[in-house]
Design a protein around this motif. Structure first.
Motif, PDB file in Angstrom:
ATOM      1  N   HIS A 948       0.833  -1.204   0.000  1.00 49.05           N
ATOM      2  CA  HIS A 948       0.000   0.000   0.000  1.00 49.05           C
ATOM      3  C   HIS A 948       0.869   1.255   0.000  1.00 49.05           C
ATOM      4  O   HIS A 948       0.503   2.273  -0.616  1.00 49.05           O
ATOM      5  CB  HIS A 948      -0.923   0.004   1.214  1.00 49.05           C
ATOM      6  CG  HIS A 948      -2.160  -0.824   1.046  1.00 49.05           C
ATOM      7  ND1 HIS A 948      -3.202  -0.449   0.226  1.00 49.05           N
ATOM      8  CD2 HIS A 948      -2.527  -2.019   1.579  1.00 49.05           C
ATOM      9  CE1 HIS A 948      -4.150  -1.366   0.263  1.00 49.05           C
ATOM     10  NE2 HIS A 948      -3.775  -2.327   1.075  1.00 49.05           N
ATOM     11  N   LEU A 949       1.981   1.202   0.691  1.00 46.92           N
ATOM     12  CA  LEU A 949       2.894   2.351   0.692  1.00 46.92           C
ATOM     13  C   LEU A 949       3.489   2.575  -0.686  1.00 46.92           C
ATOM     14  O   LEU A 949       3.637   3.722  -1.125  1.00 46.92           O
ATOM     15  CB  LEU A 949       3.996   2.131   1.732  1.00 46.92           C
ATOM     16  CG  LEU A 949       4.993   3.280   1.908  1.00 46.92           C
ATOM     17  CD1 LEU A 949       4.274   4.594   2.163  1.00 46.92           C
ATOM     18  CD2 LEU A 949       5.950   2.983   3.041  1.00 46.92           C
ATOM     19  N   GLU A 950       3.816   1.484  -1.371  1.00 46.03           N
ATOM     20  CA  GLU A 950       4.317   1.634  -2.741  1.00 46.03           C
ATOM     21  C   GLU A 950       3.261   2.277  -3.639  1.00 46.03           C
ATOM     22  O   GLU A 950       3.569   3.143  -4.447  1.00 46.03           O
ATOM     23  CB  GLU A 950       4.715   0.258  -3.298  1.00 46.03           C
ATOM     24  CG  GLU A 950       6.096  -0.183  -2.894  1.00 46.03           C
ATOM     25  CD  GLU A 950       7.162   0.776  -3.390  1.00 46.03           C
ATOM     26  OE1 GLU A 950       7.080   1.240  -4.544  1.00 46.03           O
ATOM     27  OE2 GLU A 950       8.080   1.070  -2.617  1.00 46.03           O
ATOM     28  N   CYS A 951       2.032   1.844  -3.485  1.00 42.82           N
ATOM     29  CA  CYS A 951       0.958   2.445  -4.280  1.00 42.82           C
ATOM     30  C   CYS A 951       0.798   3.925  -3.950  1.00 42.82           C
ATOM     31  O   CYS A 951       0.597   4.753  -4.844  1.00 42.82           O
ATOM     32  CB  CYS A 951      -0.363   1.707  -4.017  1.00 42.82           C
ATOM     33  SG  CYS A 951      -0.395  -0.005  -4.576  1.00 42.82           S
ATOM     34  N   ALA A 952       0.889   4.240  -2.663  1.00 42.76           N
ATOM     35  CA  ALA A 952       0.739   5.642  -2.257  1.00 42.76           C
ATOM     36  C   ALA A 952       1.857   6.500  -2.835  1.00 42.76           C
ATOM     37  O   ALA A 952       1.614   7.605  -3.323  1.00 42.76           O
ATOM     38  CB  ALA A 952       0.722   5.738  -0.737  1.00 42.76           C
ATOM     39  N   CYS A 953       3.080   5.992  -2.786  1.00 46.40           N
ATOM     40  CA  CYS A 953       4.209   6.753  -3.343  1.00 46.40           C
ATOM     41  C   CYS A 953       4.046   6.944  -4.852  1.00 46.40           C
ATOM     42  O   CYS A 953       4.414   7.985  -5.395  1.00 46.40           O
ATOM     43  CB  CYS A 953       5.516   6.031  -3.037  1.00 46.40           C
ATOM     44  SG  CYS A 953       5.949   6.002  -1.291  1.00 46.40           S
ATOM     45  N   PHE A 954       3.519   5.932  -5.523  1.00 48.05           N
ATOM     46  CA  PHE A 954       3.326   6.029  -6.969  1.00 48.05           C
ATOM     47  C   PHE A 954       2.267   7.075  -7.309  1.00 48.05           C
ATOM     48  O   PHE A 954       2.417   7.874  -8.231  1.00 48.05           O
ATOM     49  CB  PHE A 954       2.907   4.660  -7.506  1.00 48.05           C
ATOM     50  CG  PHE A 954       2.736   4.613  -8.998  1.00 48.05           C
ATOM     51  CD1 PHE A 954       3.774   4.218  -9.806  1.00 48.05           C
ATOM     52  CD2 PHE A 954       1.530   4.949  -9.580  1.00 48.05           C
ATOM     53  CE1 PHE A 954       3.623   4.172 -11.195  1.00 48.05           C
ATOM     54  CE2 PHE A 954       1.360   4.914 -10.955  1.00 48.05           C
ATOM     55  CZ  PHE A 954       2.414   4.522 -11.762  1.00 48.05           C
ATOM     56  N   LEU A 955       1.166   7.073  -6.559  1.00 51.42           N
ATOM     57  CA  LEU A 955       0.048   7.954  -6.873  1.00 51.42           C
ATOM     58  C   LEU A 955       0.250   9.378  -6.385  1.00 51.42           C
ATOM     59  O   LEU A 955      -0.453  10.291  -6.829  1.00 51.42           O
ATOM     60  CB  LEU A 955      -1.244   7.396  -6.264  1.00 51.42           C
ATOM     61  CG  LEU A 955      -1.742   6.051  -6.809  1.00 51.42           C
ATOM     62  CD1 LEU A 955      -2.923   5.564  -5.992  1.00 51.42           C
ATOM     63  CD2 LEU A 955      -2.119   6.172  -8.282  1.00 51.42           C
ATOM     64  N   GLN A 956       1.185   9.568  -5.471  1.00 50.15           N
ATOM     65  CA  GLN A 956       1.301  10.866  -4.804  1.00 50.15           C
ATOM     66  C   GLN A 956       1.606  11.990  -5.785  1.00 50.15           C
ATOM     67  O   GLN A 956       1.058  13.087  -5.686  1.00 50.15           O
ATOM     68  CB  GLN A 956       2.380  10.800  -3.725  1.00 50.15           C
ATOM     69  CG  GLN A 956       2.337  11.948  -2.748  1.00 50.15           C
ATOM     70  CD  GLN A 956       3.303  11.751  -1.599  1.00 50.15           C
ATOM     71  OE1 GLN A 956       4.287  11.040  -1.727  1.00 50.15           O
ATOM     72  NE2 GLN A 956       3.023  12.356  -0.465  1.00 50.15           N
ATOM     73  N   ASP A 957       2.455  11.716  -6.763  1.00 46.63           N
ATOM     74  CA  ASP A 957       2.804  12.763  -7.723  1.00 46.63           C
ATOM     75  C   ASP A 957       1.676  13.044  -8.711  1.00 46.63           C
ATOM     76  O   ASP A 957       1.742  14.011  -9.463  1.00 46.63           O
ATOM     77  CB  ASP A 957       4.060  12.359  -8.504  1.00 46.63           C
ATOM     78  CG  ASP A 957       5.303  12.427  -7.640  1.00 46.63           C
ATOM     79  OD1 ASP A 957       5.341  13.290  -6.747  1.00 46.63           O
ATOM     80  OD2 ASP A 957       6.228  11.624  -7.847  1.00 46.63           O
ATOM     81  N   LEU A 958       0.666  12.194  -8.727  1.00 52.33           N
ATOM     82  CA  LEU A 958      -0.442  12.369  -9.661  1.00 52.33           C
ATOM     83  C   LEU A 958      -1.648  13.019  -9.009  1.00 52.33           C
ATOM     84  O   LEU A 958      -2.654  13.267  -9.675  1.00 52.33           O
ATOM     85  CB  LEU A 958      -0.853  11.013 -10.235  1.00 52.33           C
ATOM     86  CG  LEU A 958       0.283  10.127 -10.742  1.00 52.33           C
ATOM     87  CD1 LEU A 958      -0.246   8.790 -11.192  1.00 52.33           C
ATOM     88  CD2 LEU A 958       1.038  10.813 -11.865  1.00 52.33           C
ATOM     89  N   ALA A 959      -1.561  13.268  -7.716  1.00 53.96           N
ATOM     90  CA  ALA A 959      -2.718  13.791  -6.971  1.00 53.96           C
ATOM     91  C   ALA A 959      -2.822  15.296  -7.141  1.00 53.96           C
ATOM     92  O   ALA A 959      -2.516  16.070  -6.235  1.00 53.96           O
ATOM     93  CB  ALA A 959      -2.596  13.414  -5.497  1.00 53.96           C
ATOM     94  N   CYS A 960      -3.237  15.717  -8.303  1.00 55.06           N
ATOM     95  CA  CYS A 960      -3.396  17.143  -8.600  1.00 55.06           C
ATOM     96  C   CYS A 960      -4.471  17.290  -9.672  1.00 55.06           C
ATOM     97  O   CYS A 960      -4.944  16.314 -10.237  1.00 55.06           O
ATOM     98  CB  CYS A 960      -2.076  17.747  -9.070  1.00 55.06           C
ATOM     99  SG  CYS A 960      -1.409  16.937 -10.533  1.00 55.06           S
TER     100      CYS A 960
END
Length: 1599
Positions: A948-960
């Protein structure tokens, strides 16, 4: 694995030989094969046995909590970390870990005999250090783990048993028994040496206590005597250990061996096949462990003490071969063989990963009984055979250290199966769970007496399995389910129609008919049979119901035997009366001498006749069938007969053959159900091919039907949106799954129930869940309930996260069975996809499987899609029709922070967002119910968090925001406003593992952090415009603005068209990035980041007009903060947030409350947000006066200059943006109240908003602010300020077209202009502007603004009497509001429908009944109660409708409502429209209503109506479009008064026709002169006296 992070020096990629060696002892790795099995070898060595006490008691504590996998995870975590430390310590001392069995570790030091004394000293030192370091382990559960250590030394025997495919290592001998005895003699934290070990050691070096009775020695300490030095002794012992590690990087030499194919093949024989497959697939070790329910079989063989060692080995070999063969046939595996003092134990497991079968418990029982019988009959030296079977959740995975670990199972049922061997010796015993889940007949079992078991407080009921025995009795009539009269059958009309057609064909053709319903498990086949049973019995048919089980397939003619027993009514009668009952039934139909044919079938004792005694078996069978045909033929002549057979796939072949013949000879109806996964016998397939048999597939329930079923199961009329998603994602239309899930939620007490009629508390945010539900429930409520029935709705408790709710055991077993049917590659992909969510993107899946290349990934995905396990995401169902940009397809920035600083603009997410537009095939979703949830639950907690942390790190830059919206945060400048210290607070470090090719092996040094200003995008760095620059821009006129709009809309080239070139994809970003990101953060416990993204998701939802989802995200954020304190100085949040986020949280909640009709709470939260933003709002009239002075004179002259620091500048912009949002909310809130005090507060709020917007100095923001001020001024009736603000908005809109925010501001301005032209009476111009504004809104995907534009467009078209256009506008409006269940939007829609019904020349969009139904159910909604303008028009229209039918009691009700509302309306379009309807209603009542019909309220007089007209002109100054209309109404009232004074005979009598018919005859408005002849003139005067001449009446009206 537990200690992977400790051995950081190990290589990240291991060869296969090393991975195999890590699972096996050096005794196997370095041995030389010697020949055929059993292979026997001897050696000298020292044995160390470590027993972890308290572990069984700890498991018992966990089992009592009944939390299944959650407790298994804690248990496995505790034991794995504890045992791994001990393993590493033993390896450091050169020991070889032979096995880890349950809670016992056995280690061996193999040396020569003359080296035993030195090694004993080494092992003793190792034992003392283990006790010192790890002797006591305190757990949070209060159960301490302690160690008991036993040592022995001498001769041991190494035995290899098995065959060429699978082999097992055993160490046996007297000294092996001695170490077990020493372990047992030791108390907690003690070390005991066997007597032989004591004799072989250097006794002078030890402080001991002699245990003479037990012939053992208790070790207390070591004596260090000069010049003895233990380090030197340790180095000396290393010379005796040839396989001791030579490198500091690893603990075992076995892991560094050169590749050797022969060695690999030898080692593979000692590994279970499913684990071998995963290793061959390259799966990392941490991906192998799972939590699942398995069935365990423990076989204990006690041998005679006189058995020789070699003979004993042959016995174990023979038993091992038979057990492994039988177990594997049943779908299990022989996992371990280990010796104990009296014999040998074989531990078998059914249901390991890849082996799950639906009927594993039945297979386990049958295999166990076969093994039990074989061992008793064929193993001569066997003294006692005992078998125990249990079923339950366990941890299946790797336990130990990186260098040495074992694949094993851990759980309370593992301890129970071992205790049962001792408690019930010489039997095949099983626990109650196995007994129930086996679905075997009860007569195959015998209940055992309860016995106490060590460290197990509640073992439950126990049963002895007696083996499969032939049924000695026919079955009884029953169906799997009874009909529930409260839950009608859903979506099964076609299936019932097939049965009714079969009935009709049977009666018409006098031939038998068969209907076979085929559907998957849980599709409602049994419920359908129950409904058919009820229908048939109601019609007077005789029904014979039967449900079959799997065991019935093995009994020849069982189905017909039971059906005929039911037919003869002997299935329920006492045994002593059965023969007499059967005799009565056969008398007169079957010859008396033939009655004895039924003796064996029905267990009766008719005398054997001479005729029957001379028949052979075949002749008897034929005669029995002929008698049955004869009996049934006679029965059908009297009453129609129907056979109902549930689970017909379990019917035996002889019964199928009989039914096929019966179908062609007797006119009987047969109804059966089949499950398609079973292969039918040849007779069954031949039966299906008959022309008289019809196969009807049963499909899944439609979405609406499934939700209705859920409401019925929960006893409510509506369920919240998150619960709908929860059920739809898990059920896929399966009614059984829906039923079980609802019952599971009820049993876990996760729901709250609210009385629909009861008004919820409005003053607290924490109590708004029910109100939020009521605001969105209209679409489901329409299912209908009785008026007097108490209605309830349910909500999910705040502390419940539905994403992590575990599946009920029944459903999980079904899903795991499906998962294990896949290949290992497919299983791994599904498990990783399950972590991402119900829908996922290929790029993120690839990120979790870095060892896979893209081709392999796509190949496995295609295979899963072909099997319908996955499906390509169907945009037609869940996405807009336009092409999408999936945000998770964007490549994330993989450079380190240093590289980011060097190249801040390279490969930014924004630029990639603009370039990529991926096809539909990049996004997939699960296509099988429950599979995603079950696969997610299989992961151990540590791996779950890591993924889940890997998924969060992946999606974090797209959360805009999307690229067309210029990126940025949904809460403007959010990342700039959060405190920098917050990024590192409350986070936990990623669990890094070191193994093969896994994302978990990557060393991640950063924690999950909030977005930082350094990672911002280019759009956020545009220069801050000064106030002087902003105010000095060139002004432009309305004509220039409209010309520019026309030019832009006229552009048709896609690359130049701003609207079509960059469609908005923020909705997809919310669905596929923000929402999953919040879920990932919550699972990993990153509450700070979760709160941040919950605010972003809430803001995005509000932008998309998803008010309920915004409330859902904010409620989750509230639960993170914890319950508020009653005293502000005691307020302490569980999550540390900065003041800006707290203000944003209040602001978003205020906006949600406003849209939910919670006006008081919305004001309170908006004020609180302003206070946190350092912008106070007054409470008193004096404060309003003072603040107004400051805002007008002081603040406008002292606007602060922008700071030089860009970061501080962005922080200021973030604060200003929230201030503008709060102030805009405040004036809208106060504008709902028409009191003078509220008007003063509203005026101040607008002034403060204007000043903040100008300080913000953003074109789009300023334009939107002036549009809002214009709207407010129109509401207040200030004509000059209204038009002035509108002109200011036009002048400030010079650059608005070049950004999406500017486009939105332009759309708002266009809507405002259309609104203005409508109010001023320029209807054609208003319609044109409305179409242009609608075109912009449609591309911007702003449903709230689009709905507002359509409302203005409808009103213009209505007044222009373009009723066809009105209908089209309303249909477009319905498409917007029907999906979101927006109560206010629905109210406006139905208000417009009522207008069409009253004046639309016969055209209608919705029926009056539907409009009335909505009002009756929603008029008490707090949302509508706060909207006086809309409700005034609705109640006035309803009063007019009922007046035309002379339903004066209803007129009185609605007109009294309208009278209370008219005082609270303003000069807005809806307010003016409602006022006009109110006046029309009064004029209509003056003309039509008889005296004394109102029972509770006095009717309005003519003078009172004239006062209302005067009040309209004074209030609605800014809505002149209705002025002429009201003037004519006033004239009509005055004329009515003159007639009344002249003669009572001239009073207008009631209408002879309805208003719509009247308006078909007349005209609504003149085409060329809108103000010439209006609605009021024609409508009220032309119907005053129908018999009068129409021309004279019109002339009189003009006069």
């Amino acid at each position: 694995m537990a200690t992977g992070e400790r051995v950081a020096a190990l290589p990240p990629l291991w060869p296969v030989e090393a991975r195999l060696a890590a699972l096996l002892p050096d005794l196997l790795v370095f041995r030389k094969p010697r020949g055929s099995e059993p292979e026997l070898a001897t050696a000298q060595g020292v044995l160390l046995g470590v027993h972890v006490t308290g572990f069984t008691a700890l498991m018992d504590r966990f089992s009592l909590t009944c939390k299944s996998e959650n407790d298994m995870d804690k248990l496995a975590h505790i034991f794995s970390y504890y045992i791994s430390d001990i393993v590493e310590h033993v390896l450091c001392f050169g020991g070889d870990i032979l096995n880890i069995t349950g809670n016992v570790l056995l280690a061996l030091w193999t040396v020569k005999q003359n080296q035993l004394s030195d090694i004993i000293t080494l092992v003793a030192k190792c034992s003392l250090e283990i006790q010192e370091k790890f002797g006591i382990y305190h757990t949070r559960e209060g159960q301490d783990l302690k160690l008991k250590i036993g040592l022995s030394a001498g001769r041991i025997f190494q035995v290899i048993v098995g065959d060429e495919q699978r082999q097992y290592l055993l160490v046996i001998g007297r000294d092996v028994d001695d170490v077990q005895v020493a372990q047992r003699l030791a108390q907690a934290n003690e070390i005991v040496l066997s007597w032989n070990c004591w004799k072989l050691c250097e006794q002078y070096m030890f402080e001991v206590e002699i245990m003479r009775e037990d012939e053992a020695v208790k070790l207390r300490d070591m004596r260090i005597i000069d010049p003895f030095d233990f380090d030197e002794h340790f180095d000396k012992c290393l010379d005796y250990l040839p396989h001791y590690r030579t490198s500091a990087d690893t603990l075992r030499t076995a892991l560094e061996l050169d590749p050797d194919s022969a060695l690999e093949q030898t080692l593979r024989k000692h590994i279970t096949k499913n684990l071998l497959k995963k290793i061959d697939e390259g799966q990392p070790m941490e991906y192998i462990s799972e939590f699942r329910t398995v069935t365990m079989v423990l076989v204990s063989l006690e041998f005679n003490k006189t058995a020789w060692m070699l003979h004993l080995c042959h016995l174990i070999q023979e038993a091992a071969l038979y057990i492994s063969t039988v177990i594997e046939k049943g779908g299990g595996q022989l996992s371990q063989i280990f010796m104990f003092e009296k014999g040998c134990m074989f531990f078998c497991v059914f249901g390991l990963p890849g082996d799950k079968k639906p009927d594993e418990c039945a297979h386990a029982l049958e295999s166990s009984f076969s093994i039990f019988s074989f061992c008793w009959e064929n193993l001569a030296e066997t003294k006692l055979v005992s078998v125990s079977i249990t079923n339950g959740p366990v941890f299946c995975g790797v336990i130990g250290a990186v260098a040495r670990h074992e694949y094993t199972v851990i759980g309370p049922k593992v301890s129970l199966v071992a205790r049962m061997i001792t408690a019930y010796p010489g039997l095949v015993s099983c626990d109650e769970v196995t007994y129930l889940r086996s679905m075997l007949p009860a007569y195959n079992f015998k209940k055992l007496p309860e016995k106490m078991m060590k460290n197990i407080s509640n073992p439950g009921k126990m049963y002895e399995y007696l083996g499969h025995r032939r049924c000695i009795m026919f079955g009884k009539r029953h169906l799997a389910r009874d009909r529930n009269k409260n839950h009608p059958l859903l979506d099964r009309e076609k299936e019932l129609e097939a049965f009714q057609m079969a009935q009709q064909e049977c009666l018409r053709q006098k031939k038998g008919q068969a209907v076979l319903y085929e559907g998957g498990k849980g599709y409602g086949k049994s419920q359908l049979l129950a409904e058919i049973n009820f229908m048939a019995q109601k019609e007077g048919h005789r029904v014979l119901p039967l449900k079959l089980k799997e065991a019935d397939f093995k009994q020849c003619f069982y189905a017909i035997q039971t059906l005929m027993a039911i037919f003869f009514d002997i299935d329920t009668c006492p045994a002593y009366y059965r023969q007499e009952c059967l005799h009565k039934q056969l008398r007169g139909i079957v010859e008396e001498p033939l009655h004895c044919l039924f003796n064996d079938l029905f267990f009766v004792k008719f005398p054997l006749s001479f005729k029957v005694s001379h028949m052979d078996d075949l002749t008897r069978q034929k005669k029995v069938k002929a008698c049955f045909f004869q009996v049934l033929q006679e029965a059908v002549r009297e009453t129609p007969l129907i056979f109902l057979i549930d689970e017909a796939q379990y019917m035996d072949a002889a019964s199928w053959e009989f039914l096929e013949t019966l179908l062609s000879t007797v006119p009987i109806v047969m109804v059966m159900t089949l499950t398609p996964i079973f292969t039918l016998c040849g007779c069954a397939q031949h039966f299906l091919q008959s022309s008289q048999a019809v196969l009807v597939p049963i499909l899944k329930l439609a979405t609406t039907s499934l939700l209705r079923m859920a409401c019925w199961e929960l006893g409510v009329v509506s369920i919240p949106q998150e619960l709908q998603i929860y059920l739809l994602h898990r059920c896929f239309g399966n009614p059984l799954y829906c039923e079980v899930l609802c019952q599971d939620l009820l049993s876990k007490d996760m729901l709250l129930f609210h009385d629909l009629q009861k008004e919820e508390e409005k003053s607290k945010w924490e109590t708004l869940s029910a109100n939020a539900m009521k605001s969105t429930m209209y679409g489901i409520l329409a299912a209908g309930c009785e008026e007097d029935q108490e209605l309830y709705i349910c909500t999910v408790k705040d502390n419940v996260n539905l994403d992590t709710v575990l599946l009920p055991p029944l459903l999980k077993e079904i899903a795991v069975n499906q998962l294990d049917q896949l290949s290992l590659e497919e299983q791994l992909l599904v498990k990783c996809a399950a972590v991402i969510g119900h829908s996922f993107h290929i790029d993120l899946l690839q990120h979790l499987l870095p060892a896979w290349n893209k081709n392999k990934l796509l190949q496995v995905l295609r295979a899963l899609v072909d099997m319908h396990v996955l499906r390509w995401f169907n945009r037609n169902q869940e996405l807009p029709a336009e092409s999408i940009l999936v945000p998770s397809s964007i490549k994330i920035i993989e450079q380190t922070k240093e590289e980011k600083k060097k190249k801040p603009d390279a490969d930014s997410p924004l630029s990639l967002q603009e370039e990529l537009s991926l096809p539909q095939t990049e996004l997939l979703a699960f296509g099988v119910p429950l599979l995603r949830e079950a696969a997610w639950e299989l992961w151990p907690k540590a791996q779950q968090i890591a993924l889940h942390l890997e998924c969060a790190c992946f999606l974090q830059d797209l959360a805009c925001r999307c690229g067309s919206c210029q990126g940025g945060d949904f809460v403007p400048f959010h990342r700039f406003a959060v405190c920098s210290a917050k990024s590192c607070s409350g986070t936990s470090r990623f669990c890094s593992y070191k193994d093969t090719g896994s994302v978990l092996t990557q060393v991640i040094t950063d924690r999950l952090q909030l977005p930082s200003p350094q990672d911002s995008f280019q759009f956020q760095t545009k220069p801050f415009r000064s106030q002087e620059t902003f105010t000095s821009e060139r002004c432009r006129t309305e004509e220039e603005f409209l010309d520019q709009v026309n030019r832009k809309l006229a552009q048709s080239t896609p690359d130049k068209d701003m609207l079509t070139r960059k469609p908005c994809h923020c909705e997809e970003i919310l669905q596929f990035v923000l929402s999953p990101l919040t879920r990932h953060c919550l699972v990993i416990g990153e509450t700070t980041c979760a709160f941040y993204y919950l605010l972003e998701a809430a803001a995005a939802s509000l932008d998309l007009s998803e008010n309920y989802m915004a409330f859902f995200y904010l409620r989750k954020a509230s639960s993170l903060l914890g319950q508020p304190s009653a005293f502000s100085f005691l307020k302490k949040h569980k999550v540390k947030i900065c003041q800006f986020e707290e203000a944003t949280f209040c602001c978003l909640r205020s906006e949600v409350c406003f849209k939910m009709g919670q006006i008081t709470l919305a004001k309170k939260l908006a004020r609180q947000a302003l206070r946190l933003l350092k912008r106070s709002f007054p409470w008193t009239w004096f404060g309003v006066f003072f603040h107004t002075f400051l805002e007008k004179y002081w603040r406008s002259c002292s606007l602060s200059q922008s700071p030089n620091n860009p970061s501080e500048n962005k922080k200021k912009l973030a604060v200003l943006q929230q201030q503008v949002r709060c102030l805009s909310l405040l004036w809208q809130l106060y504008n709902l109240d028409t009191t003078a005090s509220s008007r003063r507060f509203a005026c101040l709020a607008t002034l403060m908003q204007k000043n903040s917007a100008e300080e913000f100095a953003d074109e789009a923001q300023v334009v939107s602010t002036y549009v809002a001020l214009s709207q407010f001024s129109q509401y207040m009736g200030d004509r000059d300020k209204w038009l002035q603000c509108e002109q200011m908005a036009i002048q400030k809109s010079s650059l608005c077209w070049f950004s999406r925010e500017g486009l939105l501001a332009t759309a708002r301005l266009m809507q405002a202009l259309a609104y203005t032209k409508l109010c001023l009476g320029h209807l054609d111009f208003s319609i044109k502007l409305g179409f242009q504004a609608h075109e912009i809104c449609r591309h911007l995907k702003k449903p709230a603004l689009e709905n507002l534009v359509l409302s203005v467009l409808f009103r213009s078209a209505f007044l222009k009497k373009k009723f066809d256009l009105c209908v089209c506008v309303l249909e477009s409006q319905w498409a917007l509001i029907s999906q979101s269940h927006d109560i206010l939007g629905l109210a406006c829609f139905y208000s417009a429908c009522l207008d069409l019904l009253l004046y639309g020349k016969g055209l209608l969009c919705r029926s009056f009944g539907e409009c009335l139904h909505f009002i009756q159910h929603c008029e008490h909604s707090c949302i509508l109660n706060s909207q006086s303008n809309v409700m005034l028009g609705i109640h006035s229209s309803l009063a007019m409708w009922f007046a035309q039918d002379s339903q004066w009691n209803l007129v009185e009700y609605h007109i009294s409502k309208a009278r209370h509302l008219v005082k609270r309306t303003n000069a807005s379009l809806f307010g003016s429209h409602g006022f006009v309807r109110f006046l029309e209603c009064h004029v209509l009542m003056l003309q039509k209503m008889p005296e004394g019909v109102f029972m509770h309220t006095p009717p309005e007089t003519r003078s009172q109506t004239l006062k209302y007209c005067k009040e309209f002109f004074s209030r609605c100054v800014t809505c002149p479009v209705y002025h002429q209309w009201v003037s004519e109404l006033k004239t009509s009232v005055m004329r009515y008064g003159q007639r009344e004074s002249m003669s009572s005979t001239n009073i207008a009598r009631p209408f002879d026709t309805c208003l719509t018919t009247i308006w078909i005859e007349g005209e609504f408005l003149e085409e060329n002169n809108f103000f010439g002849r209006n609605l009021g003139m024609q409508r009220f005067d032309r119907v005053s006296d129908v018999k009068e001449n129409k021309d004279e009446e019109i002339q009189e009206c003009v006069c």
